[in-house]
Design a protein around this motif. Sequence first.
Motif, PDB file in Angstrom:
ATOM      1  N   ALA A  43       0.715   8.938   5.577  1.00 20.77           N
ATOM      2  CA  ALA A  43      -0.596   8.713   6.184  1.00 20.77           C
ATOM      3  C   ALA A  43      -0.880   7.220   6.294  1.00 20.77           C
ATOM      4  O   ALA A  43      -1.385   6.750   7.320  1.00 20.77           O
ATOM      5  N   ILE A  44      -0.555   6.469   5.253  1.00 25.69           N
ATOM      6  CA  ILE A  44      -0.754   5.011   5.298  1.00 25.69           C
ATOM      7  C   ILE A  44       0.115   4.398   6.391  1.00 25.69           C
ATOM      8  O   ILE A  44      -0.341   3.546   7.150  1.00 25.69           O
ATOM      9  N   GLU A  45       1.347   4.862   6.460  1.00 29.74           N
ATOM     10  CA  GLU A  45       2.238   4.361   7.508  1.00 29.74           C
ATOM     11  C   GLU A  45       1.679   4.678   8.895  1.00 29.74           C
ATOM     12  O   GLU A  45       1.737   3.849   9.802  1.00 29.74           O
ATOM     13  N   ALA A  46       1.090   5.848   9.039  1.00 34.71           N
ATOM     14  CA  ALA A  46       0.534   6.256  10.331  1.00 34.71           C
ATOM     15  C   ALA A  46      -0.673   5.416  10.733  1.00 34.71           C
ATOM     16  O   ALA A  46      -0.843   5.080  11.903  1.00 34.71           O
ATOM     17  N   ILE A  47      -1.524   5.046   9.759  1.00 33.57           N
ATOM     18  CA  ILE A  47      -2.748   4.290  10.079  1.00 33.57           C
ATOM     19  C   ILE A  47      -2.548   2.784   9.960  1.00 33.57           C
ATOM     20  O   ILE A  47      -3.467   2.013  10.247  1.00 33.57           O
TER      21      ILE A  47
ATOM     22  N   VAL B 207      -6.694  -8.059   2.372  1.00 29.99           N
ATOM     23  CA  VAL B 207      -7.641  -7.545   3.355  1.00 29.99           C
ATOM     24  C   VAL B 207      -7.305  -6.113   3.778  1.00 29.99           C
ATOM     25  O   VAL B 207      -8.208  -5.286   3.933  1.00 29.99           O
ATOM     26  N   THR B 208      -6.035  -5.782   3.939  1.00 29.94           N
ATOM     27  CA  THR B 208      -5.694  -4.417   4.342  1.00 29.94           C
ATOM     28  C   THR B 208      -6.032  -3.416   3.237  1.00 29.94           C
ATOM     29  O   THR B 208      -6.390  -2.283   3.519  1.00 29.94           O
ATOM     30  N   HIS B 209      -5.949  -3.842   1.990  1.00 29.06           N
ATOM     31  CA  HIS B 209      -6.286  -2.970   0.869  1.00 29.06           C
ATOM     32  C   HIS B 209      -7.791  -2.708   0.849  1.00 29.06           C
ATOM     33  O   HIS B 209      -8.225  -1.587   0.563  1.00 29.06           O
ATOM     34  N   LEU B 210      -8.572  -3.742   1.143  1.00 27.70           N
ATOM     35  CA  LEU B 210     -10.027  -3.569   1.220  1.00 27.70           C
ATOM     36  C   LEU B 210     -10.383  -2.563   2.306  1.00 27.70           C
ATOM     37  O   LEU B 210     -11.207  -1.661   2.087  1.00 27.70           O
ATOM     38  N   LEU B 211      -9.791  -2.716   3.459  1.00 27.74           N
ATOM     39  CA  LEU B 211     -10.073  -1.799   4.569  1.00 27.74           C
ATOM     40  C   LEU B 211      -9.656  -0.377   4.212  1.00 27.74           C
ATOM     41  O   LEU B 211     -10.398   0.582   4.459  1.00 27.74           O
ATOM     42  N   PHE B 212      -8.493  -0.230   3.610  1.00 25.46           N
ATOM     43  CA  PHE B 212      -8.006   1.093   3.236  1.00 25.46           C
ATOM     44  C   PHE B 212      -8.931   1.748   2.203  1.00 25.46           C
ATOM     45  O   PHE B 212      -9.291   2.921   2.327  1.00 25.46           O
TER      46      PHE B 212
ATOM     47  N   LEU C  87       0.837  -1.205   0.000  1.00 25.42           N
ATOM     48  CA  LEU C  87       0.000   0.000   0.000  1.00 25.42           C
ATOM     49  C   LEU C  87       0.874   1.257   0.000  1.00 25.42           C
ATOM     50  O   LEU C  87       0.626   2.197  -0.762  1.00 25.42           O
ATOM     51  N   ILE C  88       1.883   1.262   0.843  1.00 20.57           N
ATOM     52  CA  ILE C  88       2.772   2.430   0.947  1.00 20.57           C
ATOM     53  C   ILE C  88       3.528   2.641  -0.357  1.00 20.57           C
ATOM     54  O   ILE C  88       3.600   3.765  -0.871  1.00 20.57           O
ATOM     55  N   GLU C  89       4.070   1.566  -0.915  1.00 18.10           N
ATOM     56  CA  GLU C  89       4.858   1.675  -2.151  1.00 18.10           C
ATOM     57  C   GLU C  89       4.016   2.117  -3.344  1.00 18.10           C
ATOM     58  O   GLU C  89       4.524   2.792  -4.240  1.00 18.10           O
ATOM     59  N   ASN C  90       2.738   1.732  -3.357  1.00 19.30           N
ATOM     60  CA  ASN C  90       1.873   2.086  -4.488  1.00 19.30           C
ATOM     61  C   ASN C  90       1.086   3.375  -4.276  1.00 19.30           C
ATOM     62  O   ASN C  90       0.303   3.767  -5.134  1.00 19.30           O
ATOM     63  N   ALA C  91       1.293   4.023  -3.149  1.00 22.26           N
ATOM     64  CA  ALA C  91       0.586   5.272  -2.861  1.00 22.26           C
ATOM     65  C   ALA C  91       1.114   6.392  -3.743  1.00 22.26           C
ATOM     66  O   ALA C  91       2.283   6.389  -4.130  1.00 22.26           O
TER      67      ALA C  91
END
Length: 159
Positions: free
Chosen positions: A23-27, A99-104, A10-14
């Motif tokens: 923000a992704i790293e924070a949450i 699953v983390t991508h779905l939640l995000f 998620l972080i790398e593709n942000a």
Amino acid sequence: MSLDTQIQTLIENAPRDGSTPQAIEAIAPVLKALAEQLRHREYYILQTPDGNWLTTTLSNRANPDLEKSVVYGFPSLEDARASRPQTTERELIAAPLPVTHLLFQMLAFDRVDSLIFFEIPGNRETGTEVKREDLQRAVRLQLQSYLQQKKSNIPPNLA
């Protein structure tokens, strides 16, 4: 794929806009904590070929005026295919998503009230509901804590 690897992806593709990766790293702790409560690391989501998730509107039996829009996450491709509505004119595909991508992604979907994850293959009677409102509240609290921590780590001569 492990939850840590999912978060890293998620972080790398942000977008490199100066804030989204941070923000992704924070949450990430919130996303990971919720994902750890679920049985599977990926779920199949019914979606259109262009990536729009199939939403289902549920009504409250006691109060039919109360409705919510949900997206179902299935533990297997077979479960997702078996639940495909027969009446839809749209072509639907069952796509596996971490699953983390779905939640995000749910954080940004105002038209989705909840994700309902079916945990047991072959059983579409009971699932685990994750409400967008609850997820947003947890993320808000995590960001406040993160920002407070960052603020307290600033050397006094730079504050």
